[in-house]
Write a protein that holds these residues in place. Structure first.
Motif, mmCIF file in Angstrom:
data_model
loop_
_atom_site.group_PDB
_atom_site.id
_atom_site.type_symbol
_atom_site.label_atom_id
_atom_site.label_comp_id
_atom_site.label_asym_id
_atom_site.label_seq_id
_atom_site.Cartn_x
_atom_site.Cartn_y
_atom_site.Cartn_z
ATOM 1 N N THR A 120 7.483 -5.558 10.522
ATOM 2 C CA THR A 120 6.188 -5.864 10.551
ATOM 3 C C THR A 120 5.407 -4.657 10.916
ATOM 4 O O THR A 120 4.858 -4.624 12.160
ATOM 5 N N HIS A 121 5.105 -3.461 10.275
ATOM 6 C CA HIS A 121 5.023 -2.300 10.779
ATOM 7 C C HIS A 121 3.520 -2.142 10.913
ATOM 8 O O HIS A 121 3.209 -0.749 11.169
ATOM 9 N N HIS A 122 2.750 -2.921 10.342
ATOM 10 C CA HIS A 122 1.259 -2.791 10.338
ATOM 11 C C HIS A 122 0.741 -3.087 11.509
ATOM 12 O O HIS A 122 -0.595 -2.776 11.955
ATOM 13 N N CYS A 159 10.840 2.788 4.706
ATOM 14 C CA CYS A 159 10.823 2.905 3.352
ATOM 15 C C CYS A 159 9.828 2.120 2.669
ATOM 16 O O CYS A 159 10.117 1.768 1.279
ATOM 17 N N ASP A 160 9.250 1.199 3.238
ATOM 18 C CA ASP A 160 7.989 0.410 2.776
ATOM 19 C C ASP A 160 7.205 1.264 2.076
ATOM 20 O O ASP A 160 6.802 2.386 2.309
ATOM 21 N N VAL A 161 6.705 0.901 0.926
ATOM 22 C CA VAL A 161 5.734 1.548 0.038
ATOM 23 C C VAL A 161 4.299 1.717 0.545
ATOM 24 O O VAL A 161 3.688 2.536 0.312
ATOM 25 N N HIS A 162 4.081 1.074 1.891
ATOM 26 C CA HIS A 162 2.874 1.130 2.708
ATOM 27 C C HIS A 162 3.329 1.783 3.796
ATOM 28 O O HIS A 162 4.058 1.753 4.362
ATOM 29 N N GLN A 163 2.293 2.678 4.349
ATOM 30 C CA GLN A 163 2.558 3.370 5.529
ATOM 31 C C GLN A 163 2.663 2.622 6.603
ATOM 32 O O GLN A 163 1.869 1.723 6.832
ATOM 33 N N ALA A 233 11.449 -3.879 -0.452
ATOM 34 C CA ALA A 233 11.696 -4.075 -1.896
ATOM 35 C C ALA A 233 10.469 -3.454 -2.726
ATOM 36 O O ALA A 233 10.291 -3.534 -3.911
ATOM 37 N N ASP A 234 9.244 -3.027 -1.728
ATOM 38 C CA ASP A 234 8.088 -2.866 -2.525
ATOM 39 C C ASP A 234 7.996 -1.523 -3.354
ATOM 40 O O ASP A 234 6.771 -1.393 -3.939
ATOM 41 N N PRO A 235 8.597 -0.716 -3.148
ATOM 42 C CA PRO A 235 8.687 0.412 -3.885
ATOM 43 C C PRO A 235 9.101 0.077 -5.569
ATOM 44 O O PRO A 235 9.340 1.174 -6.212
ATOM 45 N N ALA A 274 10.937 -5.894 5.550
ATOM 46 C CA ALA A 274 9.609 -5.648 5.392
ATOM 47 C C ALA A 274 9.249 -6.202 4.086
ATOM 48 O O ALA A 274 9.376 -7.142 3.769
ATOM 49 N N GLY A 275 8.381 -5.231 3.282
ATOM 50 C CA GLY A 275 7.678 -5.834 2.132
ATOM 51 C C GLY A 275 8.350 -6.050 1.132
ATOM 52 O O GLY A 275 9.338 -5.425 0.674
ATOM 53 N N GLY A 276 7.852 -6.794 -0.081
ATOM 54 C CA GLY A 276 8.414 -7.094 -1.317
ATOM 55 C C GLY A 276 7.687 -8.242 -1.981
ATOM 56 O O GLY A 276 7.569 -9.209 -1.537
ATOM 57 N N TYR A 277 6.843 -7.845 -3.185
ATOM 58 C CA TYR A 277 5.949 -8.723 -3.782
ATOM 59 C C TYR A 277 6.062 -8.631 -5.069
ATOM 60 O O TYR A 277 5.043 -8.566 -6.159
ATOM 61 N N ALA A 278 7.361 -8.704 -5.650
ATOM 62 C CA ALA A 278 7.690 -8.972 -7.091
ATOM 63 C C ALA A 278 6.886 -10.351 -7.600
ATOM 64 O O ALA A 278 6.786 -11.326 -6.801
HETATM 65 ZN ZN LIG Z 1 4.733 -2.660 2.052
#
Ligand SMILES: [Zn+2]
Length: 313
Positions: A120-122, A159-163, A233-235, A274-278
């Protein structure tokens, strides 16, 4: 061998509060881990909630008080992107503690630990952002230093697609933590904190370019005693929020690049999702499962190398 193959940690989840956030992926992932024998049910430990006292070592007490009591402002809820509920707070606390425990597993056991959540990097010191209520990475580092006597170098490989803006903010003044974020340059968040190394990728970047950039970025990190790997997984090319074009094979190769490098450094590794929104959550689960399998295989190999020495003592 009856040892746990994977020191996986899971955070208990409440029902989804009618939101697009893919809560279903956590249960599906756990089921597939067991069904495909990546982990035995007993290897997956439920996480207790992180204590408020521990959270306060990272987050502002006024912010925590509003989160705890449901007194977050409308603006805070908007920036978080999820409606406040007691269940949301509970989930955030458990997810955070899962990373603490997985990092402990990594340092104490086979050299690997995994939280089936976290990353939860944000979340920053006084603000939740982008579905992230608490910054589990910062809390884990603080706790390891405070109670586990850990004083080594840390690398966050995000390596989440969001900074990773929250992580960058929280470790900005900590020279023992190197923050690497490799992400879509045109993607959320639009106001950023500065990591030790930020890599902005253009929309549509695919496997080969990504893997090359990742490898050279890891050269710049140089080494660490403990790696936090955000294996998002979001990249993936089909992700709704991603804007990159990595294939599932490319993401598996990415996991290999990071895990190989950490092994070369002799670093313990704590993996978080972290993220992943398939659009179909099964695709996100496929990607997370491949990561968990890679981690389990390496953890098992590490044990088989170590066991003879243990018997000789
Ligand atoms: Zn993300």
């Amino acid at each position: 061998m009856t040892d746990a193959v994977l020191g996986a940690r899971r955070a208990r989840l409440p029902p989804p509060p009618g939101h697009k956030f893919p809560l279903g992926k956590y249960r599906l992932l756990r089921e597939r881990l067991v069904a495909e024998a990546v982990a035995a049910p007993d290897d997956i430990a439920a996480s207790a909630p992180a204590s408020w006292e521990l959270l306060a070592t990272v987050h502002a007490s006024s912010y925590l008080e509003r989160v705890r009591t449901g007194a977050m402002t409308d603006r805070e809820v908007r920036v978080l992107g999820l409606p406040w509920s007691a269940a949301l707070v509970e989930r955030g606390r458990r997810s955070t503690q899962g990373t603490v425990e997985a990092a402990r597993d990594a340092l104490a056991g086979s050299g690997y630990g995994m939280n089936l959540g976290g990353g939860t990097h944000h979340a920053g010191r006084a603000a939740g952002r982008g579905y992230c209520l608490f910054n589990d990475l910062a809390v884990a580092v603080t706790e390891l230093r405070r109670s586990a006597g850990f004083d080594g170098r840390v690398a966050v490989i995000d390596c989440d697609v969001h900074q990773g803006d929250g992580t960058a903010e929280l470790f900005a003044d900590d020279p023992s933590v190197f923050t690497l974020s490799i992400h879509g340059g045109a993607n959320y968040p639009f106001r950023r904190a500065v990591s030790d190394l930020d890599v902005d990728l253009r929309d549509g970047v695919g496997d080969d370019e990504y893997l090359g950039v990742l490898s050279s970025s890891l050269d710049e990190v140089g080494g660490a005693d403990l790696v936090f790997y955000l294996a998002a997984a979001d990249p993936w090319e089909g992700d709704r929020l991603g804007r990159l074009a990595l294939t599932k094979a490319g993401l598996a190769a990415r996991d290999g690049v990071v895990l190989d490098r950490a092994a070369a450094w002799g670093a313990a590794v704590c993996v978080v999702l972290a993220g992943g929104y398939a659009p179909d959550v099964a695709d996100t689960v496929d990607i997370n499962l491949a990561t968990a399998r890679a981690v389990a295989e390496r953890a098992a190999a590490q044990r088989s190398v170590r066991d003879p020495a243990a018997r000789a003592e």
